[in-house]
Enzyme design. Structure first.
Site, short mmCIF file in Angstrom:
data_model
loop_
_atom_site.label_atom_id
_atom_site.label_comp_id
_atom_site.label_asym_id
_atom_site.label_seq_id
_atom_site.Cartn_x
_atom_site.Cartn_y
_atom_site.Cartn_z
CE LYS A 218 -3.92 2.17 2.72
NZ LYS A 218 -4.81 1.88 3.79
CB SER B 284 -8.16 3.88 2.52
OG SER B 284 -7.19 3.18 3.63
CB SER C 269 -8.59 0.87 5.48
OG SER C 269 -8.98 2.39 5.29
#
Ligand code: GLN
Length: 497
Positions: free
Chosen positions: A80, A161, A185
Protein backbone atom coordinates in the site's frame (compact mmCIF):
# COMPACT_ATOMS: atom_id res chain seq x y z
CA UNK A 1 4.28 -23.45 -16.31
CA UNK A 2 2.16 -20.92 -18.18
CA UNK A 3 1.73 -17.46 -16.73
CA UNK A 4 -1.96 -18.13 -16.08
CA UNK A 5 -1.22 -21.25 -14.07
CA UNK A 6 1.54 -19.49 -12.11
CA UNK A 7 -0.87 -16.68 -11.30
CA UNK A 8 -3.52 -19.17 -10.18
CA UNK A 9 -1.33 -20.43 -7.33
CA UNK A 10 -1.93 -19.10 -3.83
CA UNK A 11 0.96 -18.11 -1.58
CA UNK A 12 1.32 -21.54 0.02
CA UNK A 13 1.34 -23.25 -3.37
CA UNK A 14 3.82 -20.74 -4.79
CA UNK A 15 6.08 -21.11 -1.75
CA UNK A 16 6.06 -24.90 -2.13
CA UNK A 17 6.60 -24.73 -5.89
CA UNK A 18 9.61 -22.45 -5.43
CA UNK A 19 11.16 -24.73 -2.83
CA UNK A 20 10.57 -27.78 -5.07
CA UNK A 21 12.06 -25.76 -7.96
CA UNK A 22 9.00 -26.35 -10.17
CA UNK A 23 9.62 -22.76 -11.27
CA UNK A 24 11.98 -19.95 -10.32
CA UNK A 25 11.27 -16.75 -8.42
CA UNK A 26 12.23 -14.88 -11.59
CA UNK A 27 9.57 -16.75 -13.60
CA UNK A 28 6.95 -16.14 -10.95
CA UNK A 29 7.86 -12.46 -10.63
CA UNK A 30 7.91 -11.97 -14.41
CA UNK A 31 4.40 -13.42 -14.63
CA UNK A 32 3.28 -10.99 -11.94
CA UNK A 33 5.05 -8.00 -13.52
CA UNK A 34 3.16 -8.84 -16.69
CA UNK A 35 -0.10 -9.13 -14.75
CA UNK A 36 0.46 -5.72 -13.15
CA UNK A 37 0.78 -4.36 -16.68
CA UNK A 38 -2.25 -6.16 -18.04
CA UNK A 39 -4.48 -5.01 -15.21
CA UNK A 40 -3.38 -1.37 -15.34
CA UNK A 41 -6.92 -0.35 -16.28
CA UNK A 42 -7.97 -1.10 -12.69
CA UNK A 43 -5.54 1.58 -11.44
CA UNK A 44 -4.64 -0.68 -8.52
CA UNK A 45 -0.99 0.40 -8.59
CA UNK A 46 0.32 3.95 -8.39
CA UNK A 47 3.93 2.89 -8.90
CA UNK A 48 4.81 -0.56 -10.25
CA UNK A 49 8.44 -1.49 -9.55
CA UNK A 50 9.16 -4.26 -12.09
CA UNK A 51 12.96 -3.91 -12.15
CA UNK A 52 13.61 -3.97 -8.41
CA UNK A 53 11.14 -6.88 -8.32
CA UNK A 54 13.31 -8.90 -10.71
CA UNK A 55 16.45 -8.09 -8.71
CA UNK A 56 14.76 -9.22 -5.52
CA UNK A 57 13.55 -12.36 -7.30
CA UNK A 58 17.09 -13.15 -8.47
CA UNK A 59 18.37 -12.78 -4.91
CA UNK A 60 15.63 -15.16 -3.77
CA UNK A 61 16.59 -17.66 -6.50
CA UNK A 62 20.17 -17.64 -5.26
CA UNK A 63 19.04 -18.51 -1.73
CA UNK A 64 16.55 -21.07 -3.00
CA UNK A 65 19.18 -22.81 -5.10
CA UNK A 66 21.39 -23.14 -2.01
CA UNK A 67 18.50 -24.69 -0.11
CA UNK A 68 18.55 -21.72 2.26
CA UNK A 69 15.07 -20.35 1.58
CA UNK A 70 13.65 -17.59 3.75
CA UNK A 71 9.97 -17.86 4.81
CA UNK A 72 8.63 -15.70 1.95
CA UNK A 73 11.43 -16.21 -0.54
CA UNK A 74 10.39 -15.20 -4.04
CA UNK A 75 6.79 -14.30 -3.11
CA UNK A 76 5.65 -11.25 -5.15
CA UNK A 77 3.64 -8.86 -3.01
CA UNK A 78 2.20 -5.37 -3.33
CA UNK A 79 2.66 -2.56 -0.82
CA UNK A 80 0.00 0.00 0.00
CA UNK A 81 1.44 3.36 -0.95
CA UNK A 82 1.20 4.53 2.64
CA UNK A 83 4.31 2.59 3.63
CA UNK A 84 7.58 4.44 3.18
CA UNK A 85 9.83 2.48 0.86
CA UNK A 86 13.43 3.58 0.64
CA UNK A 87 14.16 5.41 -2.60
CA UNK A 88 10.76 4.48 -4.08
CA UNK A 89 8.11 7.16 -4.62
CA UNK A 90 5.70 7.19 -1.67
CA UNK A 91 2.58 9.28 -2.17
CA UNK A 92 -0.19 8.34 0.30
CA UNK A 93 -2.23 9.01 -2.87
CA UNK A 94 -1.86 12.72 -2.14
CA UNK A 95 -0.66 15.54 -4.35
CA UNK A 96 1.08 17.02 -1.31
CA UNK A 97 3.67 14.21 -1.29
CA UNK A 98 4.66 14.81 -4.91
CA UNK A 99 8.11 13.46 -5.57
CA UNK A 100 8.66 12.14 -2.02
CA UNK A 101 11.27 9.38 -2.06
CA UNK A 102 11.76 8.36 1.57
CA UNK A 103 15.35 7.90 2.72
CA UNK A 104 14.17 5.06 4.97
CA UNK A 105 12.11 1.87 4.86
CA UNK A 106 9.05 1.17 7.04
CA UNK A 107 9.69 -1.51 9.66
CA UNK A 108 6.97 -3.78 8.30
CA UNK A 109 8.15 -3.71 4.69
CA UNK A 110 11.74 -4.07 5.82
CA UNK A 111 10.74 -7.23 7.66
CA UNK A 112 8.96 -8.53 4.55
CA UNK A 113 12.04 -8.01 2.37
CA UNK A 114 14.19 -9.66 5.03
CA UNK A 115 11.80 -12.63 4.78
CA UNK A 116 12.53 -12.83 1.06
CA UNK A 117 9.35 -11.24 -0.33
CA UNK A 118 9.52 -9.44 -3.69
CA UNK A 119 8.07 -5.93 -4.13
CA UNK A 120 5.83 -5.61 -7.19
CA UNK A 121 4.96 -1.99 -6.54
CA UNK A 122 3.01 0.53 -4.52
CA UNK A 123 -0.77 0.32 -4.53
CA UNK A 124 -3.42 2.99 -4.79
CA UNK A 125 -5.60 4.07 -1.87
CA UNK A 126 -7.84 6.84 -0.62
CA UNK A 127 -5.79 9.98 -0.01
CA UNK A 128 -4.00 9.54 3.34
CA UNK A 129 -6.16 6.40 3.83
CA UNK A 130 -9.23 8.54 4.47
CA UNK A 131 -12.14 6.81 2.83
CA UNK A 132 -14.03 3.64 2.08
CA UNK A 133 -13.87 3.58 -1.70
CA UNK A 134 -10.33 4.32 -2.96
CA UNK A 135 -11.84 7.08 -5.07
CA UNK A 136 -10.31 10.05 -3.23
CA UNK A 137 -6.83 9.27 -4.59
CA UNK A 138 -5.02 12.07 -6.40
CA UNK A 139 -4.09 9.32 -8.90
CA UNK A 140 -7.70 8.49 -9.75
CA UNK A 141 -10.08 5.80 -8.48
CA UNK A 142 -9.29 2.10 -8.19
CA UNK A 143 -11.67 -0.13 -10.11
CA UNK A 144 -12.89 -3.38 -8.59
CA UNK A 145 -12.15 -6.39 -10.86
CA UNK A 146 -15.67 -7.64 -10.06
CA UNK A 147 -18.78 -6.55 -11.97
CA UNK A 148 -22.42 -7.14 -11.11
CA UNK A 149 -23.85 -10.17 -12.85
CA UNK A 150 -27.26 -8.69 -13.25
CA UNK A 151 -28.62 -5.24 -13.95
CA UNK A 152 -26.34 -2.25 -13.69
CA UNK A 153 -22.89 -3.02 -15.11
CA UNK A 154 -21.08 0.18 -14.06
CA UNK A 155 -17.49 -0.10 -12.77
CA UNK A 156 -17.46 -0.63 -9.02
CA UNK A 157 -15.27 0.67 -6.20
CA UNK A 158 -12.74 -1.69 -4.68
CA UNK A 159 -13.56 -0.41 -1.19
CA UNK A 160 -11.09 1.54 0.83
CA UNK A 161 -8.82 2.71 1.83
CA UNK A 162 -6.58 -0.26 0.90
CA UNK A 163 -8.53 -0.71 -2.35
CA UNK A 164 -5.50 -0.96 -4.63
CA UNK A 165 -4.06 -3.82 -2.59
CA UNK A 166 -7.40 -5.64 -2.55
CA UNK A 167 -8.05 -5.14 -6.28
CA UNK A 168 -4.52 -6.27 -7.17
CA UNK A 169 -4.91 -9.51 -5.23
CA UNK A 170 -8.39 -10.21 -6.62
CA UNK A 171 -7.21 -9.56 -10.19
CA UNK A 172 -4.22 -11.85 -9.66
CA UNK A 173 -1.79 -8.99 -10.01
CA UNK A 174 -0.26 -9.66 -6.56
CA UNK A 175 -0.01 -12.78 -4.46
CA UNK A 176 -0.54 -10.87 -1.22
CA UNK A 177 -0.26 -7.28 -0.08
CA UNK A 178 0.09 -5.01 2.87
CA UNK A 179 -2.79 -2.82 3.94
CA UNK A 180 -3.47 -0.52 6.84
CA UNK A 181 -6.66 -0.39 8.86
CA UNK A 182 -7.74 2.62 10.90
CA UNK A 183 -11.49 2.06 10.87
CA UNK A 184 -11.90 -0.78 8.38
CA UNK A 185 -9.49 -0.09 5.54
CA UNK A 186 -8.19 -3.65 5.32
CA UNK A 187 -11.43 -5.51 6.05
CA UNK A 188 -13.93 -3.56 3.94
CA UNK A 189 -11.95 -3.64 0.65
CA UNK A 190 -11.21 -7.33 1.31
CA UNK A 191 -14.96 -7.91 1.57
CA UNK A 192 -15.69 -5.90 -1.61
CA UNK A 193 -13.01 -7.71 -3.65
CA UNK A 194 -13.54 -11.27 -2.39
CA UNK A 195 -10.20 -11.68 -0.61
CA UNK A 196 -8.98 -12.14 2.98
CA UNK A 197 -7.95 -9.09 5.03
CA UNK A 198 -6.72 -9.11 8.62
CA UNK A 199 -6.45 -6.12 10.92
CA UNK A 200 -4.15 -7.30 13.70
CA UNK A 201 -4.37 -6.16 17.31
CA UNK A 202 -3.25 -2.54 17.72
CA UNK A 203 0.45 -2.78 18.51
CA UNK A 204 1.05 -6.14 16.79
CA UNK A 205 2.74 -4.60 13.73
CA UNK A 206 4.96 -1.55 13.86
CA UNK A 207 3.61 1.73 12.50
CA UNK A 208 7.12 3.10 12.03
CA UNK A 209 7.50 4.39 8.50
CA UNK A 210 3.79 4.16 7.74
CA UNK A 211 2.36 7.58 6.86
CA UNK A 212 0.23 8.49 9.87
CA UNK A 213 -3.52 9.05 9.63
CA UNK A 214 -4.91 8.50 13.16
CA UNK A 215 -2.07 7.14 15.26
CA UNK A 216 -4.13 5.57 18.04
CA UNK A 217 -6.07 3.52 15.47
CA UNK A 218 -3.73 2.87 12.50
CA UNK A 219 -2.59 -0.72 12.19
CA UNK A 220 -0.69 -2.44 9.37
CA UNK A 221 -1.93 -5.86 8.35
CA UNK A 222 -1.90 -8.50 5.60
CA UNK A 223 -4.28 -8.97 2.68
CA UNK A 224 -4.19 -12.27 0.80
CA UNK A 225 -6.11 -14.90 -1.16
CA UNK A 226 -6.55 -17.32 1.73
CA UNK A 227 -6.56 -17.31 5.52
CA UNK A 228 -3.41 -19.42 5.58
CA UNK A 229 -1.66 -16.97 3.25
CA UNK A 230 -2.66 -14.12 5.57
CA UNK A 231 -1.33 -16.04 8.60
CA UNK A 232 2.03 -16.57 6.90
CA UNK A 233 2.28 -12.95 5.79
CA UNK A 234 1.33 -11.65 9.23
CA UNK A 235 4.10 -13.62 10.85
CA UNK A 236 6.64 -11.88 8.64
CA UNK A 237 5.14 -8.43 9.32
CA UNK A 238 4.61 -8.60 13.09
CA UNK A 239 6.85 -8.01 16.07
CA UNK A 240 7.97 -5.46 18.60
CA UNK A 241 9.75 -2.40 17.26
CA UNK A 242 11.55 -0.03 19.63
CA UNK A 243 11.02 2.75 17.08
CA UNK A 244 7.22 2.64 17.58
CA UNK A 245 6.37 3.35 21.22
CA UNK A 246 2.92 1.77 20.80
CA UNK A 247 4.31 -1.43 19.32
CA UNK A 248 3.70 -4.25 21.79
CA UNK A 249 6.62 -6.20 23.27
CA UNK A 250 4.91 -9.55 22.75
CA UNK A 251 6.19 -12.68 21.05
CA UNK A 252 5.11 -13.46 17.47
CA UNK A 253 3.50 -16.89 17.34
CA UNK A 254 3.63 -19.21 14.35
CA UNK A 255 0.17 -18.19 13.15
CA UNK A 256 0.09 -20.87 10.47
CA UNK A 257 0.50 -23.55 13.12
CA UNK A 258 -2.69 -22.38 14.84
CA UNK A 259 -4.80 -23.39 11.81
CA UNK A 260 -5.79 -26.74 13.24
CA UNK A 261 -9.31 -26.77 11.83
CA UNK A 262 -10.56 -27.64 15.31
CA UNK A 263 -13.00 -25.09 16.69
CA UNK A 264 -15.02 -27.48 18.82
CA UNK A 265 -16.52 -25.90 21.92
CA UNK A 266 -15.34 -22.42 20.98
CA UNK A 267 -18.03 -19.89 21.83
CA UNK A 268 -18.92 -17.51 19.01
CA UNK A 269 -20.73 -14.31 19.97
CA UNK A 270 -23.48 -13.01 17.69
CA UNK A 271 -23.99 -9.31 18.53
CA UNK A 272 -27.61 -8.26 18.22
CA UNK A 273 -26.68 -4.60 17.65
CA UNK A 274 -25.08 -5.49 14.30
CA UNK A 275 -28.53 -6.19 12.89
CA UNK A 276 -28.89 -2.66 11.57
CA UNK A 277 -31.98 -1.24 9.86
CA UNK A 278 -31.96 -1.47 6.12
CA UNK A 279 -29.25 -4.13 5.94
CA UNK A 280 -29.65 -6.06 2.66
CA UNK A 281 -31.32 -9.45 3.15
CA UNK A 282 -28.49 -11.28 1.34
CA UNK A 283 -26.01 -10.06 3.98
CA UNK A 284 -28.37 -11.04 6.79
CA UNK A 285 -28.79 -14.50 5.22
CA UNK A 286 -25.04 -14.94 4.77
CA UNK A 287 -24.46 -14.08 8.42
CA UNK A 288 -27.03 -16.75 9.39
CA UNK A 289 -25.22 -19.24 7.15
CA UNK A 290 -21.94 -18.32 8.83
CA UNK A 291 -23.46 -19.11 12.23
CA UNK A 292 -24.62 -22.49 10.94
CA UNK A 293 -21.22 -23.32 9.40
CA UNK A 294 -19.47 -22.65 12.68
CA UNK A 295 -22.12 -24.58 14.63
CA UNK A 296 -21.68 -27.54 12.27
CA UNK A 297 -17.93 -27.45 12.95
CA UNK A 298 -18.59 -27.82 16.68
CA UNK A 299 -18.54 -24.19 17.85
CA UNK A 300 -21.25 -22.83 20.06
CA UNK A 301 -23.07 -19.67 18.91
CA UNK A 302 -24.01 -17.35 21.78
CA UNK A 303 -26.24 -14.27 21.50
CA UNK A 304 -24.44 -11.27 22.91
CA UNK A 305 -25.01 -7.56 23.24
CA UNK A 306 -22.56 -4.73 22.49
CA UNK A 307 -24.83 -1.87 23.55
CA UNK A 308 -22.42 0.98 22.76
CA UNK A 309 -22.15 -0.01 19.08
CA UNK A 310 -24.54 2.73 18.03
CA UNK A 311 -22.16 5.43 19.27
CA UNK A 312 -18.98 3.95 17.80
CA UNK A 313 -19.19 5.55 14.37
CA UNK A 314 -19.83 9.03 15.76
CA UNK A 315 -16.91 8.69 18.19
CA UNK A 316 -14.64 7.41 15.44
CA UNK A 317 -15.47 10.31 13.14
CA UNK A 318 -14.35 12.71 15.87
CA UNK A 319 -11.24 10.88 17.08
CA UNK A 320 -9.85 9.95 13.65
CA UNK A 321 -10.13 13.49 12.19
CA UNK A 322 -8.76 14.99 15.41
CA UNK A 323 -5.62 12.87 15.19
CA UNK A 324 -5.43 13.39 11.43
CA UNK A 325 -5.52 17.17 11.77
CA UNK A 326 -2.56 16.98 14.11
CA UNK A 327 -0.61 14.40 12.05
CA UNK A 328 -1.14 16.29 8.80
CA UNK A 329 0.21 19.54 10.23
CA UNK A 330 3.65 18.37 9.09
CA UNK A 331 2.80 18.91 5.41
CA UNK A 332 3.83 22.53 5.23
CA UNK A 333 5.70 22.77 1.94
CA UNK A 334 9.03 22.76 3.75
CA UNK A 335 9.88 19.19 4.62
CA UNK A 336 8.12 16.96 2.09
CA UNK A 337 6.82 16.98 -1.45
CA UNK A 338 4.85 19.82 -2.90
CA UNK A 339 5.58 23.52 -2.37
CA UNK A 340 3.53 26.38 -3.80
CA UNK A 341 5.48 29.61 -3.35
CA UNK A 342 3.84 32.64 -1.71
CA UNK A 343 4.93 36.14 -0.73
CA UNK A 344 5.24 35.24 2.93
CA UNK A 345 5.95 32.03 4.80
CA UNK A 346 2.33 31.84 5.97
CA UNK A 347 1.07 32.31 2.45
CA UNK A 348 3.38 29.54 1.23
CA UNK A 349 1.91 27.19 3.89
CA UNK A 350 -1.62 28.09 2.93
CA UNK A 351 -1.16 27.83 -0.80
CA UNK A 352 0.71 24.53 -0.48
CA UNK A 353 -1.92 22.94 1.74
CA UNK A 354 -4.80 24.28 -0.36
CA UNK A 355 -3.28 22.85 -3.53
CA UNK A 356 -1.92 19.67 -1.97
CA UNK A 357 -4.89 18.25 -0.07
CA UNK A 358 -8.06 16.90 -1.69
CA UNK A 359 -11.59 17.66 -0.50
CA UNK A 360 -11.96 14.73 1.91
CA UNK A 361 -8.62 15.41 3.58
CA UNK A 362 -9.51 19.10 3.95
CA UNK A 363 -12.86 18.12 5.46
CA UNK A 364 -11.14 15.92 8.04
CA UNK A 365 -8.57 18.58 8.92
CA UNK A 366 -11.40 21.07 9.44
CA UNK A 367 -13.46 18.70 11.58
CA UNK A 368 -10.37 17.68 13.52
CA UNK A 369 -9.20 21.19 14.34
CA UNK A 370 -12.77 22.14 15.26
CA UNK A 371 -13.26 19.31 17.76
CA UNK A 372 -9.85 20.00 19.30
CA UNK A 373 -10.38 23.76 19.62
CA UNK A 374 -10.57 25.29 23.09
CA UNK A 375 -14.33 25.86 23.09
CA UNK A 376 -15.32 22.41 21.80
CA UNK A 377 -12.66 20.04 23.11
CA UNK A 378 -14.70 18.87 26.12
CA UNK A 379 -17.97 18.61 24.23
CA UNK A 380 -16.62 16.61 21.31
CA UNK A 381 -13.13 15.22 21.63
CA UNK A 382 -13.22 14.36 25.31
CA UNK A 383 -16.73 12.91 24.99
CA UNK A 384 -15.64 10.78 22.02
CA UNK A 385 -12.71 9.44 24.05
CA UNK A 386 -15.13 8.48 26.84
CA UNK A 387 -17.37 6.73 24.32
CA UNK A 388 -14.33 4.91 22.96
CA UNK A 389 -13.64 3.53 26.44
CA UNK A 390 -17.24 2.35 26.72
CA UNK A 391 -17.09 0.65 23.30
CA UNK A 392 -13.91 -1.14 24.39
CA UNK A 393 -15.45 -2.23 27.69
CA UNK A 394 -18.44 -3.71 25.83
CA UNK A 395 -15.96 -6.08 24.19
CA UNK A 396 -14.25 -6.88 27.48
CA UNK A 397 -17.62 -7.90 28.92
CA UNK A 398 -18.50 -9.92 25.83
CA UNK A 399 -15.19 -11.78 25.84
CA UNK A 400 -15.94 -13.05 29.34
CA UNK A 401 -18.61 -15.20 27.70
CA UNK A 402 -17.31 -15.83 24.19
CA UNK A 403 -14.02 -16.56 22.39
CA UNK A 404 -14.75 -14.52 19.28
CA UNK A 405 -17.49 -12.54 17.56
CA UNK A 406 -19.03 -13.20 14.14
CA UNK A 407 -20.57 -10.35 12.15
CA UNK A 408 -20.78 -9.08 8.59
CA UNK A 409 -17.77 -7.03 7.46
CA UNK A 410 -19.76 -4.30 5.75
CA UNK A 411 -23.44 -3.41 5.35
CA UNK A 412 -23.28 -3.59 1.54
CA UNK A 413 -21.39 -5.05 -1.39
CA UNK A 414 -19.22 -2.86 -3.65
CA UNK A 415 -21.03 0.21 -4.95
CA UNK A 416 -20.48 2.01 -8.24
CA UNK A 417 -17.62 4.47 -8.67
CA UNK A 418 -19.16 7.88 -8.10
CA UNK A 419 -21.94 6.65 -5.80
CA UNK A 420 -21.92 7.97 -2.18
CA UNK A 421 -19.39 10.64 -3.06
CA UNK A 422 -21.66 13.67 -2.60
CA UNK A 423 -22.76 12.50 0.81
CA UNK A 424 -19.88 11.96 3.24
CA UNK A 425 -22.20 10.60 5.92
CA UNK A 426 -23.48 7.85 3.58
CA UNK A 427 -19.84 6.97 2.92
CA UNK A 428 -19.02 6.93 6.65
CA UNK A 429 -21.91 4.52 7.31
CA UNK A 430 -19.98 1.85 5.43
CA UNK A 431 -17.71 1.52 8.44
CA UNK A 432 -20.44 0.67 10.93
CA UNK A 433 -19.26 -2.94 11.48
CA UNK A 434 -15.53 -2.35 11.28
CA UNK A 435 -15.07 0.74 13.45
CA UNK A 436 -15.96 -0.80 16.86
CA UNK A 437 -13.06 -3.30 16.77
CA UNK A 438 -10.77 -0.46 15.65
CA UNK A 439 -11.75 1.72 18.60
CA UNK A 440 -11.11 -1.24 20.90
CA UNK A 441 -7.82 -2.14 19.18
CA UNK A 442 -8.94 -5.75 18.63
CA UNK A 443 -7.87 -8.16 15.88
CA UNK A 444 -10.48 -8.72 13.18
CA UNK A 445 -10.48 -10.53 9.87
CA UNK A 446 -12.73 -10.47 6.82
CA UNK A 447 -13.20 -13.76 4.98
CA UNK A 448 -14.95 -14.01 1.60
CA UNK A 449 -18.06 -16.00 2.41
CA UNK A 450 -20.54 -15.67 -0.44
CA UNK A 451 -22.04 -13.59 -3.19
CA UNK A 452 -24.74 -10.96 -3.09
CA UNK A 453 -27.89 -11.37 -5.15
CA UNK A 454 -26.21 -9.59 -8.06
CA UNK A 455 -23.06 -11.69 -7.87
CA UNK A 456 -20.66 -9.56 -5.82
CA UNK A 457 -18.43 -10.85 -3.01
CA UNK A 458 -19.50 -10.47 0.61
CA UNK A 459 -17.25 -10.95 3.61
CA UNK A 460 -17.90 -12.17 7.11
CA UNK A 461 -15.86 -10.78 9.97
CA UNK A 462 -14.36 -12.52 13.00
CA UNK A 463 -13.35 -10.24 15.88
CA UNK A 464 -11.14 -11.66 18.62
CA UNK A 465 -9.52 -10.88 21.94
CA UNK A 466 -6.47 -8.63 21.96
CA UNK A 467 -3.37 -10.50 20.72
CA UNK A 468 -5.41 -13.60 20.00
CA UNK A 469 -5.00 -13.57 16.23
CA UNK A 470 -4.46 -17.31 16.49
CA UNK A 471 -8.07 -18.02 17.44
CA UNK A 472 -9.31 -15.45 14.92
CA UNK A 473 -7.35 -17.14 12.13
CA UNK A 474 -8.34 -20.64 13.21
CA UNK A 475 -12.04 -19.81 13.10
CA UNK A 476 -11.61 -17.82 9.91
CA UNK A 477 -10.07 -20.81 8.16
CA UNK A 478 -12.99 -23.02 9.17
CA UNK A 479 -15.36 -20.38 7.83
CA UNK A 480 -13.37 -20.16 4.60
CA UNK A 481 -13.47 -23.92 4.11
CA UNK A 482 -17.21 -24.07 4.72
CA UNK A 483 -17.94 -21.12 2.43
CA UNK A 484 -16.00 -22.62 -0.49
CA UNK A 485 -15.67 -19.23 -2.09
CA UNK A 486 -13.94 -20.04 -5.38
CA UNK A 487 -15.48 -17.62 -7.81
CA UNK A 488 -13.24 -15.35 -9.83
CA UNK A 489 -13.88 -11.73 -10.74
CA UNK A 490 -14.77 -10.75 -14.28
CA UNK A 491 -11.37 -9.18 -14.81
CA UNK A 492 -8.39 -11.40 -14.00
CA UNK A 493 -4.81 -11.26 -15.17
CA UNK A 494 -3.89 -14.17 -17.41
CA UNK A 495 -7.34 -14.05 -18.94
CA UNK A 496 -8.99 -16.83 -16.88
CA UNK A 497 -12.51 -15.71 -16.08
N1 GLN B 1 -13.31 4.44 6.05
C1 GLN B 1 -12.70 4.87 7.28
C2 GLN B 1 -12.30 6.33 7.17
O1 GLN B 1 -12.59 6.90 6.18
C3 GLN B 1 -11.54 4.02 7.62
C4 GLN B 1 -10.32 4.32 6.83
C5 GLN B 1 -9.16 3.50 7.28
O2 GLN B 1 -9.31 2.48 7.96
N2 GLN B 1 -7.98 3.97 6.97
O3 GLN B 1 -11.76 6.89 8.07
Amino acid sequence: MSDASLLALNLVEARDGLVRKSFSARELTSAYNEAVNETSRLNAYITPTPEPALEMADAADRRLSKGAALPLDGIPIAVKDLYCTKGVLTTAASHILDGFHPPYEATVTDKLWRSGAVMLGKTNLDEFAMGSSSTTSYYGPVENPWRRRTGDNRPLVAGGSSGGSAAAIAARAALAATGTDTGGSIRQPASYCGIVGLKPTYGRCSRWGVVAFASSLDQPGPMARTVRDAAITLRAMAGHDPRDSTSAPVAVPDFEASLSGDIRRLRVGIPKEYRVDGMPTDIEALWERGVEWLRAAGAEPVDISLPMTKYALAAYYIIAPAEASSNLARYDGVRFGLRVEGDTLDEMYELTRAAGFGAEVRRRVLIGTYVLSAGYYDAYYLKAQQVRTLVASDFVTAFERVDCILAPTAPSSAFAIGENTDDPVAMYLNDVFTVPASLAGLPAISVPAGLSGDGLPLGLQIIGRAFDEETVLRIAEVLETAAQFRQLPAFVAGGAT
